[in-house]
Design an enzyme around this catalytic site. Structure first.
Site, PDB file in Angstrom:
ATOM      1  N   GLU A 244       0.800  -1.223   0.000  1.00  0.00           N
ATOM      2  CA  GLU A 244       0.000   0.000   0.000  1.00  0.00           C
ATOM      3  C   GLU A 244       0.838   1.281   0.000  1.00  0.00           C
ATOM      4  O   GLU A 244       0.321   2.361   0.275  1.00  0.00           O
ATOM      5  CB  GLU A 244      -0.991   0.005   1.179  1.00  0.00           C
ATOM      6  CG  GLU A 244      -1.982  -1.151   1.090  1.00  0.00           C
ATOM      7  CD  GLU A 244      -2.895  -1.268   2.299  1.00  0.00           C
ATOM      8  OE1 GLU A 244      -2.597  -0.631   3.326  1.00  0.00           O
ATOM      9  OE2 GLU A 244      -3.889  -2.003   2.211  1.00  0.00           O
TER      10      GLU A 244
ATOM     11  N   GLU B  99      -6.618  -6.924  -1.710  1.00  0.00           N
ATOM     12  CA  GLU B  99      -7.053  -7.332  -0.373  1.00  0.00           C
ATOM     13  C   GLU B  99      -8.564  -7.203  -0.249  1.00  0.00           C
ATOM     14  O   GLU B  99      -9.110  -6.108  -0.285  1.00  0.00           O
ATOM     15  CB  GLU B  99      -6.406  -6.469   0.721  1.00  0.00           C
ATOM     16  CG  GLU B  99      -4.904  -6.629   0.861  1.00  0.00           C
ATOM     17  CD  GLU B  99      -4.339  -5.824   2.021  1.00  0.00           C
ATOM     18  OE1 GLU B  99      -5.135  -5.366   2.885  1.00  0.00           O
ATOM     19  OE2 GLU B  99      -3.126  -5.636   2.063  1.00  0.00           O
TER      20      GLU B  99
END
Length: 893
Positions: free
Chosen positions: A495, A561
């Site tokens: 991320e 995710e």
């Protein structure tokens, strides 16, 4: 050591034909010079405060270590203290709180000396001996037989070390190595934030050790000799960092004749002697011999590129579900002019090519293997064990579970590590592509403002402190794992990108030079991977969801995710929750919050909201865990079905957060830490089938997803409904065909199933039959009543389910389940292989299916595969279901 030797023996046995062919070209050689073994037993350790001698003194036999603790190597200080019962098992109850944390004790508390005595004779003239460390956390000095091998402390958790110890080997063959291991430079405050206060990321190491929302802090921050230590013996020339590239041009099928593939092989040769050496670098692959004659100057190294091999009619390597995972044995050797093997690497080569392209319809990147597009069905992985207690067996079992879920990719999350070669060997074997993050996470490295963090975002954005060490470590780890065909994607971090100078070096220098055939993306939810036009972080949703969410709510087109709950069953919970803490969670619908016991909370339980209550309010924890499995199965089946229903339309892939836990956590897992599967695994096993029939709960549409390269034609699709008493009603049946890599919609059963389920709920059975009227696949849904409750399930009559079991082979059992025709469906039956003496489940065990339902008048077979030393005479099958009483089944010999 014993297992590895057995594995090598099997490897050479398989390779005998190729080796004989190679002899024709290479004649006979003397292989005595090349040997490698692990130093994995007999280590001793002591804390720095209790040791008065220097390293040069400790590394001689004159200093007794008899009073020192037995040490676990590979392992950490904490794994040693656990093994020696100096601290309690941190995976049970609240025991982790009883272990001193390094943030409070100071680094010296977990700074330890490790000593190992070993036998190794002085080598013959010209031969060399190396001492290799594959991973030490975080820095160390190394001593051997009274000599210091490190000029300065070796630093970096992921930077391998290799020392030429030829001149320091003892004349009598009795040697001692002594290593002082220091913890990470910055240990971080485990204040409850993601990665604690974030400063753990100032090191080039693992970030989760300071705690996360799915794990508690590891008290020593994994300090220790955590990876393998080996002694390697070679001739004068050593092969370093071989590089195998396979090119498979064009669009290939998974079977049938193949056009040639190109094999490119290179390596670095290192001459450790004071004399020039002439010889051949050579290999044999599938009977094809390739070699090059080279001369190395004294004390020099040379990069050698062998001529390309055009491999005719290659057997290709494919991801799980798309084809076989063929691996060619390759023996890469350097042979001197005296016809002596100086060094040899045994490599398993998977012939495949990875490419990517931008899918303009989904606005995300798609992955192609051997020219064919692959719909990614993946799972996020942390590590096998938070304390780094890795083993070949555990790696194999965990990756096999992912194979059995019908997934085709594992993403190794960036707050952990670059996984070990043994992990990649298992992924090669089971066809799991790997999406490998590098070290970093948006949580620690400054993507968001965070009051739990010590430093501001600009400061955290520069982590780690030593960029040079980071880049050297990446270079080293790329060389370590680049030859595995399963490795598909390199990722800059979770991320977030690494700092700009690191990213530029990765993109423009390191990867083009060291591994230029794989996709490098800057971070896990990058715009280069998936166009994020919906805001947010580019992933999710997380937590329990209405099933319709997975079908109707469009999320990110390559979602790195997305996840849900994952509590295991009662047998699993008993392994780590004390009896007094077996307390039911209490969900408050008014506030939307759940009150949980302290141990459940400590082990990171997340709530099921009111989803479990729809099956009837749980009576106790056992009842709760049983009903949780129904929710688990439904959640993960719907997750993968929903994404598959929109493949190549909305999505090019999705990756579940997450499929496993490295400790006894209570969220995001398809099997528990002890390798006991729960219903999440089998919900995925169903929903991820390569050829799968399914039902959209939003519009009632029946459809078939074909995740293969073949057209499936002349199939009969049958949709039937059953009431709670087992009465059958055919809703529709139609002949069908499905083209490759597509999802086809057929008809809606929404109105009919709603009418049938209105009062008590109903079962929906979907089946595909081949031309021989044999069932190809089946999917059974349980449908709620008009109020969204499973009222009928709560009042089901017992089914008359009979079962028998027999051995198919030494470690394989077949169980046959038969349901009577004049009663209800036998619903949601869990099978377990059990030791009849201990009454405990045998673990790990692999079931072809589980939590199975059997229609009235039908039969199902489940194959159970296990690798256990348990006496066959002590094994039985335990069976119990929603409306089937617990019973024990004897296994017929």
């Amino acid at each position: 050591m014993k297992n590895q030797l057995a594995g090598k023996a099997a490897f050479f046995k398989v390779s005998i034909v190729s080796f004989v062919i190679a002899l024709i070209a290479f004649q006979s050689t003397d292989a005595n010079a090349q040997t490698k073994y692990e130093l994995n037993e007999g280590w001793k350790c002591a804390p720095i405060g209790s040791v008065k001698q220097s390293g040069t003194e400790l590394s001689t036999p004159a200093v007794s270590t008899q009073a020192w603790l037995p040490a676990v190597v590979p392992g950490t200080v904490l794994t040693t203290l656990i093994a020696d019962k100096k601290v309690p098992d941190p995976f049970f109850g609240m025991n982790n709180q009883k272990i001193p944390d390094i943030y409070k004790t100071g680094r010296d508390y977990y700074t330890y000396w490790f000593v190992k005595d070993f036998t190794e004779a002085q080598p013959k003239t010209g031969d060399q001996v190396y001492l290799n460390f594959r991973g030490v956390n975080y820095s160390c000095d190394v001593f051997l037989n009274g000599h210091k091998l490190t000029n300065k402390p070796h630093t970096g958790m992921f930077l391998r070390q290799s020392y030429n110890i030829t001149k320091w080997i003892a004349k009598n063959g009795s040697n001692r190595v002594a290593v002082i291991v220091y913890p990470p430079d910055v240990v971080g405050n485990p204040n409850g934030g993601q990665g604690g206060d974030g400063t753990i990321a100032r090191n080039v190491g693992i970030q989760y050790t300071a705690g996360w929302d799915w794990i508690q802090p590891i008290r020593d921050r994994n300090t220790g000799i955590w990876d393998k230590v080996t002694i390697e013996k070679t001739g004068g020339v050593r092969i370093k960092d071989p590089h195998i590239i396979t090119l498979v041009p064009g669009v290939r099928q998974s079977d049938g004749p193949q056009q040639p593939a190109i094999i490119k092989v290179s390596a670095t040769l290192e001459n450790a002697t004071g004399q020039p050496i002439t010889g051949e670098l050579r290999y044999n692959l599938d009977g094809n011999a390739v070699s090059k004659k080279v001369t190395l100057k004294a004390n020099s190294s040379l990069d050698v590129q062998l001529n390309d091999l055009s491999l005719k009619n290659p057997k290709l390597w494919w991801p799980n579900g798309y084809g076989q995972q063929h691996l060619y044995p390759m023996h890469l050797q350097f042979v001197t002019g005296a016809n002596k093997i100086s060094d040899q690497h045994d490599i398993k080569v998977g012939v495949r090519q990875i490419t990517t392209e931008w899918n303009t319809k989904t606005e995300s990147r798609q992955i192609n293997i051997n020219g064919q597009k692959i719909f990614i069905k993946g799972g996020n992985w942390i590590v096998s064990d938070e304390l780094l207690r890795f083993s070949d067996m555990r790696y194999d079992a965990e990756v096999r579970f992912h194979h059995d879920m019908n997934l085709n990719l594992i993403r190794v999350w960036g707050g952990a590590l670059i996984e070990r070669p043994e992990f990649y060997e298992a992924c090669d074997k089971y066809g799991m592509l790997v999406f490998q993050d590098m070290w970093g996470s948006g949580d620690c490295n400054g993507r968001w403002t965070d009051p739990m963090k010590l430093d501001d975002q600009w400061t955290r954005r520069k982590y780690p402190d030593d960029h040079g060490l980071y880049l050297r470590s990446i270079e080293d780890q790329v060389k370590l794992i680049r030859n595995y065909p399963s490795l598909a994607i390199w990722c800059g971090g979770n991320e977030i990108t690494p700092p700009e100078d690191i990213l530029v070096a990765l993109r423009d220098t390191i990867m083009p030079k060291l591994d230029n055939t794989r996709w490098l993306i800057p971070y896990s939810n990058s715009e280069e991977m998936s166009r994020n036009v919906m805001g947010g972080n580019g992933d999710g949703p997380y937590g329990i969801q209405p099933l319709s969410t997975f079908w109707a709510h469009k999320t990110y087109p390559f979602n790195s995710e997305v996840g849900s709950v994952g509590v295991s069953d009662y047998e699993s919970l008993k392994r780590f929750i004390p009896t007094q803490n077996m307390v039911l969670p209490e969900y408050d619908a008014a506030t939307g919050k759940t009150k949980t016991d302290s141990v459940w909370d400590y082990h990171k339980y997340i709530g099921y909201d009111d989803f479990i209550n729809k099956y009837g309010k749980p009576k106790n924890v056992q009842d709760f865990a049983t009903k949780a499995q129904l929710v688990n199965y439904d959640q993960y089946r719907a997750l993968m079905e929903g994404f598959s229903s929109h493949m190549w339309d909305w999505y090019t892939g999705t990756i579940i957060w997450k499929t496993q836990n490295p400790w006894t956590a209570m969220r995001g897992q398809m099997y528990d830490y002890y390798l006991d599967p729960n219903a999440c695994l089998y919900g995925l096993h169903s929903g991820s089938e390569p050829l799968h029939i399914m039902y959209d709960p939003t519009d009632g549409m029946v459809m078939v997803a074909n995740n293969t390269f073949k057209t499936h034609s002349n199939m009969l699709l049958v949709a039937k409904a059953y009431d709670m008493d087992g009465k059958e009603r055919i809703l529709s049946q139609v002949f069908s065909d499905v083209t490759p890599s597509t999802t086809k919609r057929y008809f809606s059963v929404k109105e009919e199933i709603a009418k049938l389920a209105k009062d008590k709920g109903a079962f929906l059975s979907l089946q595909l039959f081949d031309k021989d009227k044999k069932a190809i696949t089946e999917n059974i849904y349980w449908i709620a009543d008009a109020d969204g409750e499973y009222s009928g399930l709560q009042k089901m009559h017992q089914a008359n389910l009979t079962a028998s079991a027999k051995y198919l082979s030494n470690n394989k059992v077949e169980v046959t389940l038969t349901n009577a025709s004049n009663g209800p469906l036998a619903f949601f039956n869990r099978l377990s292989l059990v030791d009849s003496e201990t009454k405990q489940r045998v673990l790990p065990v692999f079931y072809s299916d589980n939590y199975v339902s059997v229609l009235p008048g039908e039969e199902k077979k489940v194959v159970i595969d296990y690798n256990s030393a348990t006496d066959k005479n002590n094994l039985v099958i335990s069976l119990g279901g929603w409306n089937v009483a617990e019973k024990t089944i004897q296994i017929n010999k």
